[in-house]
Design a protein around this motif. Sequence first.
Motif, short mmCIF file in Angstrom:
data_model
loop_
_atom_site.label_atom_id
_atom_site.label_comp_id
_atom_site.label_asym_id
_atom_site.label_seq_id
_atom_site.Cartn_x
_atom_site.Cartn_y
_atom_site.Cartn_z
N GLN A 45 -6.12 -4.00 12.55
CA GLN A 45 -6.42 -3.01 11.60
C GLN A 45 -5.28 -2.05 11.70
N MET A 46 -4.75 -1.76 10.47
CA MET A 46 -3.54 -0.84 10.52
C MET A 46 -3.89 0.49 9.78
N ASN A 47 -4.11 1.46 10.09
CA ASN A 47 -4.36 2.64 9.49
C ASN A 47 -3.10 3.80 9.45
N ASN A 48 -3.38 4.74 8.38
CA ASN A 48 -2.29 5.63 8.47
C ASN A 48 -0.85 5.02 8.17
N VAL A 102 1.06 -1.21 0.11
CA VAL A 102 -0.12 -0.02 -0.01
C VAL A 102 0.80 1.20 0.07
N GLN A 103 0.37 2.41 -0.36
CA GLN A 103 0.77 3.57 -0.27
C GLN A 103 0.74 4.11 1.26
N ALA A 104 1.69 5.08 1.59
CA ALA A 104 1.53 5.66 2.80
C ALA A 104 0.37 6.49 2.81
N GLY A 105 -0.11 6.46 4.38
CA GLY A 105 -1.50 6.80 4.61
C GLY A 105 -2.66 5.84 4.49
N LYS A 143 0.65 3.24 18.43
CA LYS A 143 -0.66 3.85 19.05
C LYS A 143 -1.35 4.83 18.35
N GLY A 144 -2.60 4.75 18.18
CA GLY A 144 -3.58 5.66 17.68
C GLY A 144 -3.76 5.21 16.11
#
Length: 118
Positions: free
Chosen positions: A81-84, A12-15, A64-65
């Motif tokens: 779940q991995m976001n950002n 994936v791309q960053a973000g 975290k976050g």
Amino acid sequence: QVQLVESGGGSVQAGGSLRLSCAASGRTISNYDMAWFRQAPGKEREFVAITWSGDGTNYADSVKGRFTISRDNAKNTVYLQMNNLKPEDTAVYYCAARAIGSGRYDHWGQGTQVTVSS
């Protein structure tokens, strides 16, 4: 004996976001602390997150976050779940199980690759 199989990795791309799954078989995960670790090329394996058998979660400061660990005992599956996502999150991610009262993780999956490009 617990067998663990990770899935959901990718590029994936960053973000961006990804959700990893860890499907367990052989024993019910309700009796285990379940954790995610990761290992980047040339680096030591490091702790990412844990969901305890009773209740509660904990995370490495670096995630975290952004990351959320959860478990579905009925499906015998743990999720991350991995976001950002950031390029520094690039690593092989491993699921691990630790029996209640055990001092170490005795069961590991084969790992799933996560690659984050800038």
